[in-house]
Design a protein around this motif. Sequence first.
Motif, PDB file in Angstrom:
ATOM      1  N   TYR A  14       2.005  -4.025  -2.651  1.00 67.78           N
ATOM      2  CA  TYR A  14       3.085  -3.458  -1.842  1.00 67.78           C
ATOM      3  C   TYR A  14       2.829  -3.675  -0.358  1.00 67.78           C
ATOM      4  O   TYR A  14       3.736  -3.987   0.392  1.00 67.78           O
ATOM      5  CB  TYR A  14       3.224  -1.967  -2.141  1.00 67.78           C
ATOM      6  CG  TYR A  14       3.354  -1.700  -3.615  1.00 67.78           C
ATOM      7  CD1 TYR A  14       4.583  -1.836  -4.246  1.00 67.78           C
ATOM      8  CD2 TYR A  14       2.244  -1.365  -4.390  1.00 67.78           C
ATOM      9  CE1 TYR A  14       4.714  -1.623  -5.603  1.00 67.78           C
ATOM     10  CE2 TYR A  14       2.366  -1.155  -5.752  1.00 67.78           C
ATOM     11  CZ  TYR A  14       3.594  -1.279  -6.356  1.00 67.78           C
ATOM     12  OH  TYR A  14       3.717  -1.080  -7.704  1.00 67.78           O
ATOM     13  N   CYS A  15       1.615  -3.439   0.075  1.00 66.42           N
ATOM     14  CA  CYS A  15       1.275  -3.607   1.489  1.00 66.42           C
ATOM     15  C   CYS A  15      -0.023  -4.404   1.597  1.00 66.42           C
ATOM     16  O   CYS A  15      -0.063  -5.448   2.198  1.00 66.42           O
ATOM     17  CB  CYS A  15       1.083  -2.250   2.152  1.00 66.42           C
ATOM     18  SG  CYS A  15       2.311  -1.865   3.378  1.00 66.42           S
ATOM     19  N   CYS A  16      -1.093  -3.860   1.011  1.00 62.80           N
ATOM     20  CA  CYS A  16      -2.376  -4.561   1.095  1.00 62.80           C
ATOM     21  C   CYS A  16      -3.088  -4.511  -0.261  1.00 62.80           C
ATOM     22  O   CYS A  16      -2.653  -3.801  -1.176  1.00 62.80           O
ATOM     23  CB  CYS A  16      -3.257  -3.981   2.196  1.00 62.80           C
ATOM     24  SG  CYS A  16      -4.088  -2.462   1.777  1.00 62.80           S
ATOM     25  N   PHE A  17      -4.158  -5.267  -0.366  1.00 59.76           N
ATOM     26  CA  PHE A  17      -4.908  -5.387  -1.616  1.00 59.76           C
ATOM     27  C   PHE A  17      -5.317  -4.013  -2.164  1.00 59.76           C
ATOM     28  O   PHE A  17      -5.428  -3.828  -3.380  1.00 59.76           O
ATOM     29  CB  PHE A  17      -6.148  -6.254  -1.358  1.00 59.76           C
ATOM     30  CG  PHE A  17      -6.992  -6.508  -2.564  1.00 59.76           C
ATOM     31  CD1 PHE A  17      -6.523  -7.304  -3.603  1.00 59.76           C
ATOM     32  CD2 PHE A  17      -8.259  -5.966  -2.676  1.00 59.76           C
ATOM     33  CE1 PHE A  17      -7.310  -7.540  -4.726  1.00 59.76           C
ATOM     34  CE2 PHE A  17      -9.052  -6.196  -3.784  1.00 59.76           C
ATOM     35  CZ  PHE A  17      -8.576  -6.985  -4.811  1.00 59.76           C
ATOM     36  N   ALA A  18      -5.508  -3.044  -1.278  1.00 64.90           N
ATOM     37  CA  ALA A  18      -5.971  -1.725  -1.707  1.00 64.90           C
ATOM     38  C   ALA A  18      -4.916  -0.972  -2.511  1.00 64.90           C
ATOM     39  O   ALA A  18      -5.246  -0.033  -3.230  1.00 64.90           O
ATOM     40  CB  ALA A  18      -6.381  -0.896  -0.492  1.00 64.90           C
ATOM     41  N   ASP A  19      -3.638  -1.350  -2.373  1.00 64.43           N
ATOM     42  CA  ASP A  19      -2.613  -0.568  -3.069  1.00 64.43           C
ATOM     43  C   ASP A  19      -2.059  -1.287  -4.311  1.00 64.43           C
ATOM     44  O   ASP A  19      -1.009  -0.921  -4.824  1.00 64.43           O
ATOM     45  CB  ASP A  19      -1.485  -0.156  -2.115  1.00 64.43           C
ATOM     46  CG  ASP A  19      -0.711  -1.342  -1.562  1.00 64.43           C
ATOM     47  OD1 ASP A  19      -0.611  -2.369  -2.254  1.00 64.43           O
ATOM     48  OD2 ASP A  19      -0.196  -1.234  -0.441  1.00 64.43           O
ATOM     49  N   ALA A  20      -2.779  -2.308  -4.790  1.00 64.98           N
ATOM     50  CA  ALA A  20      -2.260  -3.098  -5.916  1.00 64.98           C
ATOM     51  C   ALA A  20      -2.273  -2.301  -7.219  1.00 64.98           C
ATOM     52  O   ALA A  20      -3.253  -1.620  -7.528  1.00 64.98           O
ATOM     53  CB  ALA A  20      -3.087  -4.366  -6.069  1.00 64.98           C
ATOM     54  N   THR A  21      -1.172  -2.376  -7.970  1.00 66.61           N
ATOM     55  CA  THR A  21      -1.121  -1.788  -9.315  1.00 66.61           C
ATOM     56  C   THR A  21      -0.530  -2.823 -10.281  1.00 66.61           C
ATOM     57  O   THR A  21       0.225  -3.690  -9.853  1.00 66.61           O
ATOM     58  CB  THR A  21      -0.244  -0.514  -9.366  1.00 66.61           C
ATOM     59  OG1 THR A  21       1.090  -0.855  -9.014  1.00 66.61           O
ATOM     60  CG2 THR A  21      -0.748   0.565  -8.440  1.00 66.61           C
ATOM     61  N   ILE A  69      -8.018  -3.186 -12.009  1.00 69.75           N
ATOM     62  CA  ILE A  69      -6.821  -2.571 -11.427  1.00 69.75           C
ATOM     63  C   ILE A  69      -6.930  -1.072 -11.579  1.00 69.75           C
ATOM     64  O   ILE A  69      -7.249  -0.570 -12.652  1.00 69.75           O
ATOM     65  CB  ILE A  69      -5.558  -3.096 -12.140  1.00 69.75           C
ATOM     66  CG1 ILE A  69      -5.244  -4.495 -11.646  1.00 69.75           C
ATOM     67  CG2 ILE A  69      -4.355  -2.214 -11.910  1.00 69.75           C
ATOM     68  CD1 ILE A  69      -4.856  -4.559 -10.193  1.00 69.75           C
ATOM     69  N   PHE A  70      -6.662  -0.379 -10.496  1.00 73.46           N
ATOM     70  CA  PHE A  70      -6.846   1.067 -10.509  1.00 73.46           C
ATOM     71  C   PHE A  70      -5.850   1.767 -11.429  1.00 73.46           C
ATOM     72  O   PHE A  70      -6.184   2.739 -12.085  1.00 73.46           O
ATOM     73  CB  PHE A  70      -6.710   1.604  -9.084  1.00 73.46           C
ATOM     74  CG  PHE A  70      -7.034   3.053  -8.982  1.00 73.46           C
ATOM     75  CD1 PHE A  70      -8.348   3.465  -9.100  1.00 73.46           C
ATOM     76  CD2 PHE A  70      -6.047   3.995  -8.820  1.00 73.46           C
ATOM     77  CE1 PHE A  70      -8.673   4.806  -9.036  1.00 73.46           C
ATOM     78  CE2 PHE A  70      -6.359   5.335  -8.755  1.00 73.46           C
ATOM     79  CZ  PHE A  70      -7.671   5.740  -8.855  1.00 73.46           C
ATOM     80  N   TYR A  71      -4.613   1.275 -11.467  1.00 68.16           N
ATOM     81  CA  TYR A  71      -3.609   1.927 -12.300  1.00 68.16           C
ATOM     82  C   TYR A  71      -2.655   0.875 -12.851  1.00 68.16           C
ATOM     83  O   TYR A  71      -2.206   0.002 -12.111  1.00 68.16           O
ATOM     84  CB  TYR A  71      -2.826   2.957 -11.493  1.00 68.16           C
ATOM     85  CG  TYR A  71      -1.904   3.815 -12.349  1.00 68.16           C
ATOM     86  CD1 TYR A  71      -2.403   4.874 -13.084  1.00 68.16           C
ATOM     87  CD2 TYR A  71      -0.549   3.540 -12.412  1.00 68.16           C
ATOM     88  CE1 TYR A  71      -1.579   5.656 -13.871  1.00 68.16           C
ATOM     89  CE2 TYR A  71       0.295   4.325 -13.198  1.00 68.16           C
ATOM     90  CZ  TYR A  71      -0.225   5.381 -13.921  1.00 68.16           C
ATOM     91  OH  TYR A  71       0.599   6.152 -14.698  1.00 68.16           O
ATOM     92  N   LYS A 129     -12.376   2.886  -4.384  1.00 61.84           N
ATOM     93  CA  LYS A 129     -11.650   1.985  -5.278  1.00 61.84           C
ATOM     94  C   LYS A 129     -12.594   1.125  -6.113  1.00 61.84           C
ATOM     95  O   LYS A 129     -12.297   0.751  -7.234  1.00 61.84           O
ATOM     96  CB  LYS A 129     -10.731   1.058  -4.459  1.00 61.84           C
ATOM     97  CG  LYS A 129      -9.418   1.697  -4.107  1.00 61.84           C
ATOM     98  CD  LYS A 129      -8.294   0.691  -4.080  1.00 61.84           C
ATOM     99  CE  LYS A 129      -7.854   0.306  -5.458  1.00 61.84           C
ATOM    100  NZ  LYS A 129      -6.605  -0.431  -5.512  1.00 61.84           N
ATOM    101  N   LEU A 134      -3.623   5.051   2.048  1.00 62.31           N
ATOM    102  CA  LEU A 134      -2.575   4.028   2.119  1.00 62.31           C
ATOM    103  C   LEU A 134      -1.698   4.238   3.344  1.00 62.31           C
ATOM    104  O   LEU A 134      -1.589   5.338   3.867  1.00 62.31           O
ATOM    105  CB  LEU A 134      -1.696   4.097   0.864  1.00 62.31           C
ATOM    106  CG  LEU A 134      -2.390   3.887  -0.471  1.00 62.31           C
ATOM    107  CD1 LEU A 134      -1.392   4.022  -1.605  1.00 62.31           C
ATOM    108  CD2 LEU A 134      -3.047   2.517  -0.522  1.00 62.31           C
TER     109      LEU A 134
END
Lengths: 251, 310
Positions: free
Chosen positions: A163-170, A213-215, B209, B240
Amino acid sequence: MNNKTGRLPPRLDGALLLGWALFMAWLVSGNAYWNYLHPRFMPLTAATALVMGGLGVFALVRPPRASAARTLALAVMLALALVSLPPADPFGAGPDRTAAEEEPVPEDEKGYVRINTGELYDVAENGELRNFPGPGFAVRGFVHRDPALERLGCFGLYRVALYCCFADATAVGFAVRPADGVMPADGTWVRILGKLEPAPDGAALPQPEVPGIFYASTLPGYVFSADRVVPVPAPPETFMFEWRQSEPFAY
Amino acid sequence: MFDAFSEGLVFFAQTATAIFLEAAPFLLLGSFLAALIECFVPPERMQRLFPRRAVPGVLAGLVGGLVLPVCECGIVPIVRRMLKKGVPPAPAMTYMLAAPIVNPVVMASTYTAFQGDWSMVAARTAMGAVAALVVGLIFSRLPVTDILLGPNLPDGQNDHGPACGCGHGDGETAGPRGRITAVASHTLAEFLDMGAILILGSLFAAAFKTLVPSGIMALFETDPVLAISAMMLLAILLSLCSEADAFVAASFTAFPASAKLAFLALGPMLDVKLAVMFQAVFTRRAAAILMTATPVLVFAMSLALSLLEP
């Protein structure tokens, strides 16, 4: 400490800012950007590189107040940025990437709606499947084999949404039941053709974990009945960056 | 084993780098705005903009969030500068909490992520506004000296001067060139100070994470209290951007709406990066208020909403 050595850490701040500016400029000009950030941020990153570079030069000429902790933080972060190269690509992309978007639509896909897993998820959730009366959908993604899904004769097909960066990937996907019962190998990329149908007897589908993947969201209540499952190379960008609400879908 | 460690390290480095790359432009913008305030807005003008009385003050802070939206990565340097310029704590702290959430950009992204569901937009905005107003009122009872740490105290009560490298106090701010130099110096100093803190927050979030097993969230999705608590914790740890978090929340399809709202309301007001920044800029008492009152309020509101869910 004499004046010259006393000015070293602040000058190091300037050098580190220049290093960051170069790293950002390299990312924007190369092919690795999408592994960190959504491509829509490219202009913002380019502008930031320019400003950080300017501030770096300014800090070299006119050093700010020294702070060892601050300098160390900047240095560690830049070192980590370099360690992250080449970026991890755990979702099946291999060396045989092809520019899928530039290829003609395969003959067997004619009449099917090309759509990505996120878009199809939304179509089903919004109760809009009846708006697509044709032969069905063409979707691509990576395969995740899970024992709970396999007991239902299915495998999982997912794409990773950034969505924005690699940290928020689902991961977003659904259960796929191949007509011939042949399960593709775990982690491979496939193209599937078929229809999304309500799960038999309203069976509750498992929600498997997807490694790395976190979720992961697996569309509840539906199974994709695949007439064909075709192995394909991973697309040039493995992440999903775009969802559209109507045709033509982002695929 | 070495391969697993190496993979984990690259994943950690990539995540931390991505968070820093995403936040850096906004921190730079915040640092620049803070520098403009420092160099061009006299304290008396800044003070006139915000009422001193508590209720009008917090309402002004809320309106400030609507008309001057700044994301959470850049808000702390601006509010530090506002407090240093003599803006009363109530509007300044309300603005700090409200600006990253009660703003048109975040409302639009929430609307898009939840496919036109205005109830999610309205509930998120209302929860953010209520939490910001209440915390702002709490701060209205504290003098600024109990809020800002020593080196951050208002102008005239700190070490601001030639040593900070900005040129103030040594006659270099006169004329356009001097002003540009002063703005650049302040932007640089602010960005370096806050950037180091942002880096620390990015490292914490990336470690979370990397180390927490995937799929763990699925354990909490059925019970409302557990779901709300887990999503609040996740909002704090993932750090985030408030413009993207709605898309992530929407992807947690198995969680109740109240838990998603808890995630959406808390994240822009409190996350790991902000917690580290709060510790660096505010007194322990002020940081403690921010880090306890805000989540308690969000939890209470989310729990109340969960009772309305089918």
